[in-house]
Design an enzyme around this catalytic site. Structure first.
Site, mmCIF file in Angstrom:
data_model
loop_
_atom_site.group_PDB
_atom_site.id
_atom_site.type_symbol
_atom_site.label_atom_id
_atom_site.label_comp_id
_atom_site.label_asym_id
_atom_site.label_seq_id
_atom_site.Cartn_x
_atom_site.Cartn_y
_atom_site.Cartn_z
ATOM 1 N N HIS A 37 15.634 -2.727 28.095
ATOM 2 C CA HIS A 37 14.266 -3.179 27.770
ATOM 3 C C HIS A 37 14.275 -4.238 26.678
ATOM 4 O O HIS A 37 13.307 -4.383 25.941
ATOM 5 C CB HIS A 37 13.420 -1.959 27.367
ATOM 6 C CG HIS A 37 13.387 -0.920 28.429
ATOM 7 N ND1 HIS A 37 12.605 -1.004 29.556
ATOM 8 C CD2 HIS A 37 14.115 0.214 28.563
ATOM 9 C CE1 HIS A 37 12.823 0.030 30.332
ATOM 10 N NE2 HIS A 37 13.738 0.791 29.757
ATOM 11 N N TRP B 227 15.234 -1.124 -13.141
ATOM 12 C CA TRP B 227 15.233 -1.621 -11.762
ATOM 13 C C TRP B 227 13.871 -2.280 -11.613
ATOM 14 O O TRP B 227 12.851 -1.589 -11.513
ATOM 15 C CB TRP B 227 15.405 -0.448 -10.799
ATOM 16 C CG TRP B 227 15.702 -0.804 -9.410
ATOM 17 C CD1 TRP B 227 16.885 -1.294 -8.923
ATOM 18 C CD2 TRP B 227 14.821 -0.719 -8.285
ATOM 19 N NE1 TRP B 227 16.783 -1.496 -7.573
ATOM 20 C CE2 TRP B 227 15.535 -1.164 -7.151
ATOM 21 C CE3 TRP B 227 13.515 -0.312 -8.127
ATOM 22 C CZ2 TRP B 227 14.982 -1.206 -5.873
ATOM 23 C CZ3 TRP B 227 12.947 -0.351 -6.869
ATOM 24 C CH2 TRP B 227 13.684 -0.806 -5.759
ATOM 25 N N LYS C 20 23.772 3.237 7.443
ATOM 26 C CA LYS C 20 24.967 3.315 6.575
ATOM 27 C C LYS C 20 25.616 1.941 6.461
ATOM 28 O O LYS C 20 25.924 1.476 5.381
ATOM 29 C CB LYS C 20 25.976 4.318 7.132
ATOM 30 C CG LYS C 20 25.619 5.757 6.955
ATOM 31 C CD LYS C 20 25.801 6.287 5.564
ATOM 32 C CE LYS C 20 24.643 6.431 4.658
ATOM 33 N NZ LYS C 20 23.354 6.827 4.954
ATOM 34 N N ASN D 269 10.248 5.060 -16.770
ATOM 35 C CA ASN D 269 10.557 4.971 -15.342
ATOM 36 C C ASN D 269 9.281 5.327 -14.606
ATOM 37 O O ASN D 269 8.708 6.394 -14.834
ATOM 38 C CB ASN D 269 11.677 5.945 -14.952
ATOM 39 C CG ASN D 269 11.927 5.946 -13.436
ATOM 40 O OD1 ASN D 269 11.689 4.952 -12.771
ATOM 41 N ND2 ASN D 269 12.378 7.074 -12.904
ATOM 42 N N GLY D 270 8.818 4.426 -13.719
ATOM 43 C CA GLY D 270 7.596 4.708 -12.958
ATOM 44 C C GLY D 270 6.768 3.441 -12.855
ATOM 45 O O GLY D 270 7.217 2.346 -13.190
ATOM 46 N N LYS E 149 19.258 5.030 -5.751
ATOM 47 C CA LYS E 149 19.616 6.312 -5.139
ATOM 48 C C LYS E 149 18.370 7.069 -4.705
ATOM 49 O O LYS E 149 18.362 7.715 -3.691
ATOM 50 C CB LYS E 149 20.411 7.167 -6.114
ATOM 51 C CG LYS E 149 20.834 8.513 -5.559
ATOM 52 C CD LYS E 149 21.683 8.387 -4.307
ATOM 53 C CE LYS E 149 21.992 9.732 -3.682
ATOM 54 N NZ LYS E 149 22.602 9.549 -2.333
ATOM 55 N N GLU F 161 23.319 -0.718 4.573
ATOM 56 C CA GLU F 161 23.000 -0.558 3.139
ATOM 57 C C GLU F 161 24.218 -0.751 2.239
ATOM 58 O O GLU F 161 24.048 -1.077 1.073
ATOM 59 C CB GLU F 161 22.334 0.783 2.865
ATOM 60 C CG GLU F 161 23.185 2.003 3.086
ATOM 61 C CD GLU F 161 22.463 3.276 2.691
ATOM 62 O OE1 GLU F 161 21.680 3.285 1.738
ATOM 63 O OE2 GLU F 161 22.684 4.296 3.361
ATOM 64 N N ARG G 270 21.757 4.825 -9.859
ATOM 65 C CA ARG G 270 20.325 4.674 -9.538
ATOM 66 C C ARG G 270 19.975 3.211 -9.301
ATOM 67 O O ARG G 270 18.888 2.911 -8.803
ATOM 68 C CB ARG G 270 19.465 5.251 -10.674
ATOM 69 C CG ARG G 270 19.691 6.734 -10.894
ATOM 70 C CD ARG G 270 19.222 7.164 -12.262
ATOM 71 N NE ARG G 270 17.769 7.179 -12.372
ATOM 72 C CZ ARG G 270 17.015 8.225 -12.058
ATOM 73 N NH1 ARG G 270 17.590 9.325 -11.626
ATOM 74 N NH2 ARG G 270 15.714 8.194 -12.175
ATOM 75 N N GLU H 130 21.220 6.343 12.004
ATOM 76 C CA GLU H 130 21.892 6.627 10.724
ATOM 77 C C GLU H 130 23.154 5.792 10.570
ATOM 78 O O GLU H 130 23.420 5.249 9.498
ATOM 79 C CB GLU H 130 22.217 8.123 10.646
ATOM 80 C CG GLU H 130 23.035 8.549 9.448
ATOM 81 C CD GLU H 130 22.364 8.245 8.092
ATOM 82 O OE1 GLU H 130 21.187 7.885 8.068
ATOM 83 O OE2 GLU H 130 23.054 8.338 7.067
ATOM 84 N N CYS I 205 14.655 3.227 -12.182
ATOM 85 C CA CYS I 205 15.112 3.110 -13.585
ATOM 86 C C CYS I 205 15.741 4.417 -14.059
ATOM 87 O O CYS I 205 15.550 5.466 -13.481
ATOM 88 C CB CYS I 205 13.926 2.792 -14.487
ATOM 89 S SG CYS I 205 13.007 1.343 -13.971
HETATM 90 C C1 AGP Z 1 20.313 6.707 2.564
HETATM 91 O O1 AGP Z 1 21.708 6.408 2.574
HETATM 92 C C2 AGP Z 1 19.570 5.938 1.518
HETATM 93 N N1 AGP Z 1 20.167 6.061 0.253
HETATM 94 C C3 AGP Z 1 18.078 6.209 1.552
HETATM 95 O O2 AGP Z 1 17.629 5.869 2.855
HETATM 96 C C4 AGP Z 1 17.637 7.662 1.272
HETATM 97 O O3 AGP Z 1 18.035 8.499 2.318
HETATM 98 C C5 AGP Z 1 16.110 7.680 1.171
HETATM 99 O O4 AGP Z 1 15.714 6.834 0.105
HETATM 100 C C6 AGP Z 1 15.541 9.081 0.946
HETATM 101 O O5 AGP Z 1 15.990 9.584 -0.282
HETATM 102 P P1 AGP Z 1 15.787 11.159 -0.555
HETATM 103 O O6 AGP Z 1 16.588 11.882 0.482
HETATM 104 O O7 AGP Z 1 16.327 11.363 -1.935
HETATM 105 O O8 AGP Z 1 14.320 11.453 -0.446
#
Ligand code: AGP
Length: 607
Positions: A503, A74, A484, A100-101, A602, A487, A27, A480, A2
């Site tokens: 395997h 969110w 990418k 937020n929380g 984010k 997501e 966010r 990674e 949020c």
């Molecule tokens: C990565 O592209 C994502 N947005 C997500 O995996 C992110 O790396 C992860 O949530 C960790 O966030 P941080 O680096 O702010 O702790």
């Protein structure tokens, strides 16, 4: 995650609240709302969906008032709809809250409040807070909030307004970020700096359990006991450009293109000859000399950077390194003692699992070092030492420049530790630093050839499954690259150590299944080539990432994306760029919301 904002000053609050919320859109959210004090009355306006829906309603029926709060939600408790959108009010409609929380004990609190006759309008945990404030209010809102916060368990960043004390905003935080923007005759509150940066660069970082009472020309900060605290006003060096797209189609593309400059600035700031500087390391060399074990922890992309950190640290320091996702680390009762260094990797510095992990590590007497991009964030405040990546704000949900800067920080820190513990000779360090200095130029070269990547992405954007293969220090890059793509384009993608193909995973390969093979010149290049041949005989589509000048690999690949020739450890940094661009262009081809992918935030500030 949020977003919470607030404004109090001489201007009309609602457009400022909307603009601040728009700067927090990255966010992730599914509903939004504001509350203002207008002619002495508390007025709410909330809508499900994007900010544009709320904005349309405010254009149709504007809200006056110079003091207000805003929120993008969110959903965690209660489905995304107007009823559950924030702000929430108490029974008398005198208090409004944005939060937020997660309030972990909200059910028991809600039961008690209902027994006392409180009527709830939503399914959210947040609404419990505002009814408690109503319950505790006896004329002093700071006292009422202090009493309320003592009763709740969980995480919060809250902003409260009331018609009982018009012209003031009351905020507090625990485990969720909240910053105060100090203006002239006006003041701002937000979950993150980019929301207020076009208004002020003077920022106060609130700490956990602090409460601020904010009017247009004063900010008073208390602790939970009611003692007045003195807080420093920090001057943020980012400018508005840092948080605007600057002509790029998406923040993600802009941030991909910022990487050469980010790395060049980092090397300029931290390397002088063979001297490597970490100004906020704050962990003494005689401790670092005694470290017997390192555990790296992070989530998502940060975890992948940590996996690369392991290769670099073990190679240059010969210290055994473990790497855990934070969500596993915090619950596996890790073996830690005073000679264990725990390194938290995090772009935002607010990831709940990573924050909980470092708190656990400190309880177990470990020293904690965080590698982080946000100054003053929760994780850095709880760490013994910090290495900031100084990559500038990363707005796109998909982490790009943060990842590459984390890898380079690991490289520099591993060289620093290797020199300190004499597991590295000075001329080896010199040689690596010289090669690192070429990285920005190599990155520019890759970005200059991005059309090859664009054409490859366009050709294979139809595929609904991708596989990414890498070995050794490029295995984390395979993970990674897959993340990418997943997501931002919602395409199923999996990363594997290439040696794992036999395997099981090779059963997946067919002509509809593009396989990205990370095969730069390196000690196990021949092994990668045999994996590529195995895929080719099974009619798999092969997209290779290889070193310039390698024409052999063309025989086996449908597409080759080249990176400049360099040391295999250095090429590991460069490989991130083609992976990022491939994912970006496929997502754009598939019409996805690249900067704000569905279901994602984010920074994951809740478990
Ligand atoms: C990565 O592209 C994502 N947005 C997500 O995996 C992110 O790396 C992860 O949530 C960790 O966030 P941080 O680096 O702010 O702790």
């Amino acid at each position: 995650m949020c977003g919470v904002v607030a404004y109090v000053g001489a201007k009309k609050a609602s457009p400022i609240l909307l603009e601040s919320l728009a700067r927090l859109e990255y966010r992730g959210y599914d509903s939004a709302g504001i509350a203002v004090i207008s002619n002495g009355d508390l007025i709410l306006r909330k809508r499900r969906g994007k900010l544009s829906v709320l904005n349309a309603s405010l254009i149709e029926k504007p809200l006056s008032g110079h003091c207000g709060i805003g929120h993008t939600r969110w959903a965690t408790h209660g489905e995304p709809n107007e009823k559950n959108a924030h702000p929430h009010t108490d029974c008398t409609n005198s208090f409004a809250i944005a939060h937020n929380g997660i309030i972990e004990n909200y059910e028991r609190l809600k039961e008690n409040l209902i027994k006392k006759g409180h009527k709830f309008k939503s399914q959210t945990d947040t609404e419990v807070i505002v009814h408690l404030i109503e319950e505790n209010y006896k004329g002093d809102l700071v006292v009422a909030i202090r009493k309320t916060l003592r009763k709740i368990k969980g995480t919060y960043a809250i902003a409260v307004i009331s018609d009982k004390d018009p012209g003031k905003v009351f905020v507090s935080r625990c485990g969720s970020p909240l910053i105060l923007g100090v203006g002239n005759g006006e003041n701002f509150v937000a979950s993150d700096v980019p929301a207020v940066l076009n208004k002020t660069q003077r920022i106060i970082y609130l700490d956990d359990y602090e409460i601020a009472q904010i009017s247009k020309d004063s900010i008073k900060i208390f602790n939970l006991e009611g003692k007045i605290l003195k807080k420093k006003i920090e001057k943020i060096k980012w400018d508005v450009d840092s948080v605007s797209r600057c002509g790029f189609a998406h923040f993600m593309l802009k941030e991909i293109h910022e990487q050469p400059r980010v790395i060049a600035n980092m090397l300029k700031r931290r390397v002088c000859g063979t001297k490597i500087e970490f100004e906020e390391l704050n962990i003494k060399n005689n401790y670092l000399n005694k470290v017997k074990k390192i555990i790296i922890t992070g989530c998502g992309t940060a975890w992948h950077a940590g996996l690369i950190g392991k290769y670099l640290l073990e190679k240059f320091t010969r210290i055994p390194v473990w790497v855990d996702t934070s969500s596993e680390f915090r619950y596996r009762d890790p073996i830690i003692d005073k000679n264990t260094l725990v390194i938290a990797v995090t772009q935002s510095g607010e990831t709940a699992d990573t924050l909980a992990s470092i708190r656990l590590a400190k309880q177990k007497k470990a020293k904690v070092l965080s590698i982080c991009n946000v100054i003053g964030s929760s994780i850095t405040r709880d760490s013994d030492g910090i290495i900031y990546t100084h990559a500038g704000p990363e707005i796109g949900v998909a982490s790009t420049k943060a990842y590459v800067s984390q890898i380079v920080i690991f490289f520099l820190f591993a060289l620093y530790l290797g020199m300190l513990r004499k597991t590295l000779r000075k001329n080896d360090v010199e040689a690596y630093l010289k090669k690192l200095k070429k990285v920005p130029r190599f990155m520019e070269k890759i970005l200059g050839n991005k059309n090859t990547i664009f054409r490859c992405a366009r050709k294979y954007s139809y595929a609904n499954n991708f596989m990414y293969l890498g070995r050794n220090i490029n295995f984390p890059n395979a993970l990674e690259g897959a993340l990418k793509l997943k997501e931002i384009s919602y395409v199923h993608a999996e990363g594997f150590g290439a040696g794992e193909m036999k395997h099981g995973p090779i059963a997946l390969v067919d002509k509809e299944f593009p396989v990205v093979c990370i095969a730069p010149n390196c000690s196990i290049y021949e092994k990668m080539i045999s994996n590529i041949q195995e895929i080719k005989t099974r009619k798999g589509v092969i997209i290779s990432i290889a070193t310039e000048g390698n024409s052999q690999i063309k025989k086996y690949s449908h597409y080759v994306i080249y990176i400049p020739k360099t040391d295999e450890l250095i090429s590991n940094i460069l490989i991130a760029l083609p992976l990022q661009l491939l994912a970006y262009y496929i997502a754009v081809e598939r019409g996805c919301d690249v900067d704000k992918p569905r279901n994602l935030a984010k920074s994951v500030t809740v478990e």
